[in-house]
Scaffold this active site. Structure first.
Site, mmCIF file in Angstrom:
data_model
loop_
_atom_site.group_PDB
_atom_site.id
_atom_site.type_symbol
_atom_site.label_atom_id
_atom_site.label_comp_id
_atom_site.label_asym_id
_atom_site.label_seq_id
_atom_site.Cartn_x
_atom_site.Cartn_y
_atom_site.Cartn_z
ATOM 1 N N GLU A 132 6.755 -3.901 13.979
ATOM 2 C CA GLU A 132 6.930 -4.315 12.589
ATOM 3 C C GLU A 132 5.882 -3.651 11.715
ATOM 4 O OE1 GLU A 132 6.172 -7.146 9.089
ATOM 5 O OE2 GLU A 132 4.831 -6.281 10.586
ATOM 6 N N GLU A 133 4.663 -3.539 12.270
ATOM 7 C CA GLU A 133 3.556 -2.997 11.480
ATOM 8 C C GLU A 133 3.761 -1.527 11.141
ATOM 9 O OE1 GLU A 133 1.735 -4.840 10.040
ATOM 10 O OE2 GLU A 133 1.250 -6.629 11.196
ATOM 11 N N ASP B 150 33.727 -19.707 7.396
ATOM 12 C CA ASP B 150 33.709 -18.254 7.231
ATOM 13 C C ASP B 150 33.456 -17.884 5.779
ATOM 14 O OD1 ASP B 150 34.057 -17.826 9.881
ATOM 15 O OD2 ASP B 150 36.042 -16.928 9.760
ATOM 16 N N GLU C 86 15.838 -1.299 13.913
ATOM 17 C CA GLU C 86 16.634 -0.572 14.907
ATOM 18 C C GLU C 86 17.646 -1.498 15.585
ATOM 19 O OE1 GLU C 86 16.512 2.834 15.090
ATOM 20 O OE2 GLU C 86 15.228 2.393 13.373
ATOM 21 N N HIS D 242 21.842 -4.869 -1.240
ATOM 22 C CA HIS D 242 22.099 -6.179 -1.827
ATOM 23 C C HIS D 242 21.989 -6.036 -3.344
ATOM 24 C CE1 HIS D 242 22.164 -10.503 -2.318
ATOM 25 N NE2 HIS D 242 22.091 -10.717 -1.018
ATOM 26 N N TYR E 17 20.844 4.760 12.047
ATOM 27 C CA TYR E 17 21.332 4.649 13.427
ATOM 28 C C TYR E 17 20.200 4.203 14.338
ATOM 29 C CZ TYR E 17 24.884 7.386 11.094
ATOM 30 O OH TYR E 17 25.828 7.802 10.192
ATOM 31 N N ARG F 86 0.810 -1.231 0.000
ATOM 32 C CA ARG F 86 0.000 0.000 0.000
ATOM 33 C C ARG F 86 0.839 1.275 0.000
ATOM 34 N NH1 ARG F 86 0.419 -1.684 5.099
ATOM 35 N NH2 ARG F 86 -0.874 -3.532 4.885
ATOM 36 N N THR G 253 15.558 8.443 12.497
ATOM 37 C CA THR G 253 16.959 8.091 12.771
ATOM 38 C C THR G 253 17.515 7.128 11.719
ATOM 39 O OG1 THR G 253 16.335 6.206 14.165
ATOM 40 C CG2 THR G 253 16.603 8.340 15.272
ATOM 41 N N ARG H 134 6.144 -20.471 5.739
ATOM 42 C CA ARG H 134 4.802 -20.433 6.339
ATOM 43 C C ARG H 134 3.894 -21.375 5.550
ATOM 44 N NH1 ARG H 134 3.696 -14.402 3.691
ATOM 45 N NH2 ARG H 134 5.585 -14.684 2.483
ATOM 46 N N SER I 187 26.129 -4.139 -23.228
ATOM 47 C CA SER I 187 26.422 -5.569 -23.277
ATOM 48 C C SER I 187 26.350 -6.189 -21.889
ATOM 49 C CB SER I 187 27.818 -5.784 -23.862
ATOM 50 O OG SER I 187 28.287 -7.063 -23.501
ATOM 51 N N GLU J 259 20.433 -2.047 13.234
ATOM 52 C CA GLU J 259 21.313 -0.876 13.205
ATOM 53 C C GLU J 259 22.182 -0.840 14.456
ATOM 54 O OE1 GLU J 259 18.714 2.237 10.489
ATOM 55 O OE2 GLU J 259 18.401 2.273 12.639
#
Lengths: 787, 787
Positions: free
Chosen positions: B461-462, B703, B470, B726, B310, B248, B307, B573, B665, B473
């Site tokens: 989250e909503e 690693d 946060e 990403h 941060y 939305r 923020t 889920r 290309s 961060e």
């Protein structure tokens, strides 16, 4: 020899288990003789029950003895299993001594002579030849691999058919005086071709003509003074500034911001002349015809101007020249002081403030209207320098780490020189060469470092740290995860007095340790350690009782590693007495007079100083690569952070009313520094009781040490400088050579009293304090136990 | 049980050394009896020489036996020294089975019931109470530590004294129709207070009045169609769009960009109504009075709007609301379809294109002048929603890793709900709760994972993924260096058909492995694995013969971990049949009808589906935390990269002439993918022959596996989206819910045929291809041997 802690129950279980197995086998052998199959203690008991009692007792006795002996053997075997760490560390110390002792003055002299015979500017055939020679010799020295790594970057060369020069022109536009087109070539080099004439690399092309204004060193404060106190506007004028105090690129940027249409830079004897010293070749002072070359970019860490953030490979997308990073938009040119006198003496007009007068005792002109004889004369710059996409070559050599191949310790320095590079950079490159030779000797004796060693001969440093920055961009992902430290190897000598070290706080202690194991190169100091010699000559009275160590600024190849990627970094060289010798850098810096002979005759005739520098740089990388625990000192970082925080808070306190009005507080920063201090102390204590025999526990704490510097990186970068990402250290926005601590806050505070919008300016100060506090706090968290 | 390879010579040396020592002691005991001090083999020999020969022979025989026994014991002891890796991995498999079996449907039912009794919107008292309860219970379950982590972020609530609604107003400005102020409360919840009425969080305040224009789903292409094909300009109008198809927030952004002064969103039965299903409470369809709440931000991963970059701590600097990230500048409001009919039927005017007609079969109005009865009627929005700085609480629980405490595997899901959160998010939170309980049981049986497990109950989250962002961060530095994987745990069920998994390519194989160890929850599928059930229902015919796995988009808490930090991530889920069930999400999504009962009566009466989801999520984190080698598949990443590269190249090939004209290309990208494929294959082969008993060698390769995802991060971020970093995956710029592969290239190509400056647009395509090629090539380098 101790064993890793193993639950006692497990040991006991295994002992009994194996004894049982063994005894059942032995018993089965005994019983086999009498035809009874027996496979466990119980079977053995059963087997013996069948015999007569007297024999039973004797057998029991024997079994007890056998068991005891086996048990004894077992225990010995268990504990004998090697726990190599301790032994390895003793061997490592022995090898370090050999490594340092192997480095020889004569060898360094030969390396230096070999690589300074011909000019080898970045992008030229000769510099490629030296690269190939270095590659070949490093392989012969015994490195595991050596590769040439090319990039295609933007360089800048004078136009061979249209020389650059500056003229004084009369009313008719005739050139009544022209500056010289080249430096007088030193004796012995008369037949050498390809000496590039003095120029400002990346200057814009153009032939601006106009009045000349002298702006002292061309610093921010000089332009402020000119505009604010003297009320002089340089818009449309040509400015002339002395070299020195700050990076020349910053002078150019300041001139552009002030509206100048060209800028001339000259070496004033006040800044490039040591008292009582003859000019080269009779001494090491800069002759009047000598000129400092240099790039005039404002890259702010971008590397190749056309490919900021990405390596300049063949397939890489390149910006157009208009979108390139850091290129000056005005012509720029350097001259020596013989030429400068002509330009300056013709200026006439006002007398500049006393603190602006160099040895040439200049006054300045600000345009027509002044009642002097020369008011109708102007200056014309003739600049035809070309930007050119050029292939450069880094040489990268490696010694694979025996136990942690994925941990990298890097020793890198540049190879490209403005001309011969007698000091800059080959005194440093010769030292790297000798370090590689010595490491190769050790390899042949069976040594192999715990971690991987990488040696780099960078190209195009003089054009804005391009070789090193492109390689850092190319390998950013690997370096971020794996690099332990970067030691820089630019010029190894710039004076004859003592050691100079600039490094990250966590390396201070290692530097002190290493220099205690190296002999002073000074005559009459036999038996004195380099540390003691250095301490005596440059005592750092305002901190721990130890020799001075400086913050890292920029202007050499560590920049991308330290300030963009957050890899612990340091540099070491021999330097002048900074209290008594007030000239900038060293007099012949970036001139044709930087020859092999200037080092051999004046700077280091015995080559012992260069050897000492080799031992310092070599000792650092050896210990970083071969110590079981990384020799990084977290407590020293805490001390430095506290000092920097106090100092930046003091700077803000010059504005107590604004601090109050806009509610600016440094409490969060001090509290973060306090957190960091506690975390560092606790970490250091845990390090002392670490079980050094457990490879995973050792790795976990080493990773915390390695990643500490990384924790100071803000991925968002500093305001307007996306590739300067270290929150604690950055090159000063006003002088690339100098390091600024808490640069975000510093820049927000800079000249804030003249801000057009004070509220907005102080809001930015608050934002920067908040970022600094968060970053320090974050770094503290990396030192706490990981779970 | 095998031993780490040790040079044979060293073993022999040690054997002889210790035997010699031991024998000298034994001999000394024997000789002591006869008064001779003997301390080495030679002394023993000397000692025995003094005796008679017959006794000598007997003694020699005895010594041989003693020596042999000791040697035997020694060898056993040597090899018996535990080499724990293999044994541990067998134990780990056993514990995995116990871990999965311990999870119980009845427990999940109880958890869900417990945490859905009351509304618990982010920032409310009740949501803090649930946080405290979770903290308490996780500690009781046996986690090593559980902490509450608060942040102070910008949330948004309706004004309690001035309700939000929309009116139809007549010529006199009178409101002739008002939309409802609340949803009808479901039976059993009549006495519940604090049910927040439907609203669009972070809507701007305002009472705009104007003509209404219907723009279908409000997608980019819908606005294009409106403007380009129908020639309708919405500047100064209020738009009304149906919910569905895209996030939305994107609808609101599109409306703003098009110049609308307000936007209304409604749930059309065409999109929120399943055929043959009754509305709640008789079925699981959305009643006509039901409304979808939700935030309408365009944060692009910034977290707290004040923020960005941060953590929102007490000391953190906050932007002013004007500078906040992603807040809409226009009023926004959601309505149900009963209300929507009133607004739409009064629009009149043109008939929209067929593909724009939902179940309500709307036409639309674009302003006065249309010849219909209602032309003089306008719509007025009355929006009084407040932005408010609010404290939120994450709950963070930990199980410390036994061997690699500095490697983190995270299972996180949110706790805050629009109302009761029966499905979103508590079906997921209940599953996490059960996972924690099961892990606690295992701990009490002596198990401890190799790596650290972190469980998170996120807040807010909503309101734009704020709690999780946060914390990301706040802990970015630790997570960057240490996080192995992040598994998300939002709603565990949105349909009754089969499993749905979205994850990074390297997790595909693990997901398949785990689902083969879990039973299908479907009736009549006893003895069938979840994998087989899933495979049968959702076969991925265009790739490997396996069930479908999707790319990650966004819209839940994995975003900061995957797309900003580059941590391997996944979510699982239970879902609907996407072929036959065409409604968006699930009908009662974000309405008051998301109750415990809707799950218990319709979605999962046996709670077996939720149990299966718990086992999938739990199995993933178990294997990631406890496997000796990280269960990440580099070859699968190579396969996916090839597919994505082909697909983006095909997209560009729709413009063959421009490709030619601007020399575009994809060769560099394909070549990088080829490099990656080879590096991945070689890596995988080296992994097979890795000495698993050597902890350092194992760590080095682990690693490489862990940091592979990190290698796809570009610190410079995507254009205009600094927190989407990403290079392979990002939320679509046109629909946050959907994942886009090679998003930089995709966005550069988007609508390029209508670009105002085609040359510049194609230059940007080339730049993005270059960045993608470099990034993939870089990632390949991380898989090659480290030195």
């Amino acid at each position: 020899v101790s064993s890793p802690p193993l639950p006692l129950s497990a040991s006991l279980y295994l002992t009994v288990h194996y004894l049982n197995k063994l005894l059942s086998i032995s018993a089965s052998v005994f019983c086999r003789v009498s035809g009874v199959g027996a496979f466990s203690l119980w079977d053995v008991a059963y087997c013996f029950n069948m015999r007569k009692e007297s024999r039973l007792i004797r057998w029991i006795g024997r079994i007890v003895v056998v068991t005891a002996l086996l048990l004894l053997g077992f225990i010995i075997g268990w504990f004998a299993k090697p726990t190599t760490n301790t032994t390895n560390q003793i061997a490592s110390s022995k090898y370090l001594r050999e490594f340092l002792d192997e480095m020889q003055s004569d060898q360094i002299r030969e390396h230096l002579r070999k690589f300074t015979r011909l000019p080898h500017l970045a992008g030229t055939e000769q510099n490629l030849r030296y690269a190939e020679q270095i590659r070949k010799e490093w392989l012969e020295f015994g490195l595991d691999s050596v590769e040439m790594v090319p990039y295609d970057v933007l360089l800048s060369y004078p136009n061979k058919s249209q020389p650059n020069y500056i003229s004084i022109v009369d009313q008719l536009g005739s050139e009544v005086f022209n500056t010289s087109l080249a430096e007088p070539v030193p004796a012995g080099y008369e037949d050498v071709s390809n000496i590039v004439p003095p120029y400002s690399a990346f200057s814009a092309k153009g032939q601006p003509e106009g009045d000349l204004v002298y702006v002292n060193y061309g610093r921010t404060e000089d332009f402020f003074q000119l505009e604010r106190e003297m009320g002089i506007n340089v818009t449309g004028k040509i400015v002339i500034v002395r070299y020195g105090k700050i990076f020349r690129g910053n002078k150019v940027k300041n001139a552009m911001l002030a509206g100048a249409k060209g800028i001339i830079m000259f070496s004033d004897p006040a800044d490039y002349w040591a008292a009582g010293v003859q000019p080269y070749p009779d001494g090491w002072n800069l002759p009047g015809g000598g000129v400092q070359r240099g790039n005039v970019l404002n890259l702010n860490g971008a590397g190749d101007p056309l490919t900021p953030g990405y390596p300049a490979k063949e397939y890489t997308y390149r910006f157009s020249l208009e979108d390139a990073v850091g290129l000056p938009k005005i012509p720029v040119h350097p001259i020596g002081f013989h030429d400068a006198i002509h330009l300056l003496k013709n200026m006439g007009g006002l007398i500049p403030p006393n603190n602006w007068k160099g040895a040439l005792n200049v006054s300045y002109k600000i345009g027509p209207g002044f009642t002097d004889d020369f008011k109708s004369q102007k200056v014309r710059m003739n600049i035809h320098t070309n930007n050119q996409l050029t292939r450069i070559y880094n040489v990268i050599g490696r010694i694979r780490g025996a136990l942690e191949p994925d941990r990298y310790v890097i020793l890198g320095g540049h190879r490209d020189a403005w001309v011969f590079g007698g000091i800059d950079p080959m005194s440093g490159a010769a030292v790297v060469h000798e370090t590689v030779r010595s490491a190769g000797r050790l390899l042949s004796k069976g040594w192999r470092p715990r971690r991987t060693l990488i040696f780099a001969s960078w190209d195009a440093e003089e054009f804005g740290l391009q070789g090193s920055t492109e390689w850092a961009e190319d390998n950013a992902k690997l370096l971020q995860e794996r690099a332990v430290a970067y030691i820089n190897a630019d010029s190894a000598i710039e004076g004859m007095y003592t050691l100079r070290v600039d490094c990250t706080p966590s390396l201070h202690t290692l530097v002190y340790d290493i220099t205690k194991q190296i002999a002073s190169p000074e005559e009459g100091e036999e038996g004195v350690s380099l540390y003691d010699s250095w301490h005596k000559r440059d005592n750092w009275t305002n901190d721990r009782n130890a020799p001075r160590i400086n913050k890292l600024g920029s202007g050499s190849d560590f920049e991308a590693y330290f300030i963009r990627l957050g890899i612990a970094a340091g540099r070491a060289r021999y330097t002048k007495n900074k209290i008594t010798e007030r000239y900038s850098s060293y007099p012949v810096y970036h001139s044709v007079y930087e020859t092999f002979e200037i080092v051999e005759k004046f700077y280091d005739p015995s080559f012992k100083r260069l050897r000492a520098v080799a031992q310092v740089r070599g000792g650092l990388i050896f210990r970083l690569a071969d110590s079981l625990l990384l020799p990084l000192d977290v407590n020293q970082y805490a001390d430095s952070l506290r000092k920097y925080a106090q100092s930046i808070a003091q700077l803000a306190q010059r504005h107590p009313e604004e601090m109050k009005m806009y509610a600016v507080s440094f409490d969060s920063l001090f509290s973060a520094v306090e957190n960091f201090t506690i975390a560092a102390r606790d970490f250091h204590e845990r390090l002392q009781i670490l079980n050094r025999e457990d490879p995973l526990q050792v790795r976990v704490m080493n990773d915390q040490l390695m990643y500490l510097e990384r924790a100071f990186i803000d991925p968002l970068g500093l305001p307007g400088r996306p590739f300067y990402r270290h929150v604690i250290f950055a090159p000063s926005s006003h002088n690339k050579y100098a390091g600024e601590s808490f640069p975000g806050i510093y820049d927000a505070l800079f000249d804030i009293e003249n801000s057009a919008d004070p509220e907005k300016a102080w809001e930015e100060v608050k934002r920067q304090i908040s970022i600094a506090a968060f970053t320090v706090h974050s770094a503290a968290m990396t030192l706490t136990p990981p779970a």
